[in-house]
Design an enzyme around this catalytic site. Structure first.
Site, PDB file in Angstrom:
ATOM      1  N   ASP A   7      51.149  55.403  41.261  1.00  0.00           N
ATOM      2  CA  ASP A   7      49.820  54.595  40.484  1.00  0.00           C
ATOM      3  C   ASP A   7      50.408  54.217  39.358  1.00  0.00           C
ATOM      4  O   ASP A   7      50.508  54.924  38.392  1.00  0.00           O
ATOM      5  CB  ASP A   7      48.780  55.434  40.416  1.00  0.00           C
ATOM      6  N   GLU A  70      50.947  50.647  43.847  1.00  0.00           N
ATOM      7  CA  GLU A  70      49.454  49.869  44.015  1.00  0.00           C
ATOM      8  C   GLU A  70      49.782  48.532  43.161  1.00  0.00           C
ATOM      9  O   GLU A  70      50.503  48.611  42.055  1.00  0.00           O
ATOM     10  CB  GLU A  70      48.489  50.700  43.133  1.00  0.00           C
ATOM     11  N   ASP A 142      45.188  60.277  38.396  1.00  0.00           N
ATOM     12  CA  ASP A 142      46.374  59.253  38.522  1.00  0.00           C
ATOM     13  C   ASP A 142      47.345  59.665  39.733  1.00  0.00           C
ATOM     14  O   ASP A 142      47.627  58.816  40.714  1.00  0.00           O
ATOM     15  CB  ASP A 142      47.120  58.870  37.355  1.00  0.00           C
TER      16      ASP A 142
END
Length: 172
Positions: A7, A70, A142
């Site tokens: 992430d 992502e 996260d």
């Protein structure tokens, strides 16, 4: 197979490693690489270096077979979006340098895969990650997102493998 989910973030880059054995998923580790400790502003190049070295260390320690990142969505602040894009570049570069193929997924695709709904909230995503990885303890939000990204990639890899196998059966 081990899958690394990432992430991207300039201050906090979440990471999570899972195992995939058939349809079974298992938690290996998760964490957050932090830059600019205690809110202190650090020069951008130095922050990117911390992220790169940290991610390379995670890859060396856990030896994943695949990675997923992502995709960045556009913020209201163009400068912030550009900086996040640079952190995302590090998230793509570190696994690529290790020879890993890197999948990329939109936030809504991750949520749809993990929760079943593309506009699920963070709490719903974390709940479903806990369901799929029993006993997991998140190093932070996260890291939870990174595990969701890894789960998403694992499901896509499984789907791809099934399509290959069924395609081979059709050839006789």
């Amino acid at each position: 197979m081990r899958v690394l989910g990432i992430d991207p973030g300039l201050r906090n880059m979440g990471w999570g490693v899972i195992t995939v054995e058939g349809s079974r998923l298992g938690h290996v580790a998760n964490g957050v690489i932090r830059t600019g400790q205690d809110g202190a502003e650090t020069e951008l190049g130095a922050r990117l270096s911390v992220l790169f070295r940290g991610l390379c260390a995670v890859i060396a320690q856990y030896a994943p077979d695949a990675a997923a990142v992502e995709q960045t969505f556009v913020n209201r602040d163009a400068a912030g979006t550009l900086k996040l894009g640079q952190a995302r570049g590090i998230a793509l570069l570190a696994p690529a340098e290790a020879g890993l193929q890197v999948g990329e997924y939109a936030p809504n695709a991750v949520k749809k895969t993990v929760v079943g709904v593309g506009h699920a909230g963070k709490e719903q995503v974390q709940h479903m990650v806990r369901v799929q990885l029993p006993g997991v303890s998140f190093a932070g939000p996260d890291a939870a997102d990174a595990l969701a990204i890894a789960i998403c990639h694992a499901h896509h890899l499984q789907g791809r493998a099934l399509r290959v196998v069924s395609g081979q059966r059709g050839v006789a």
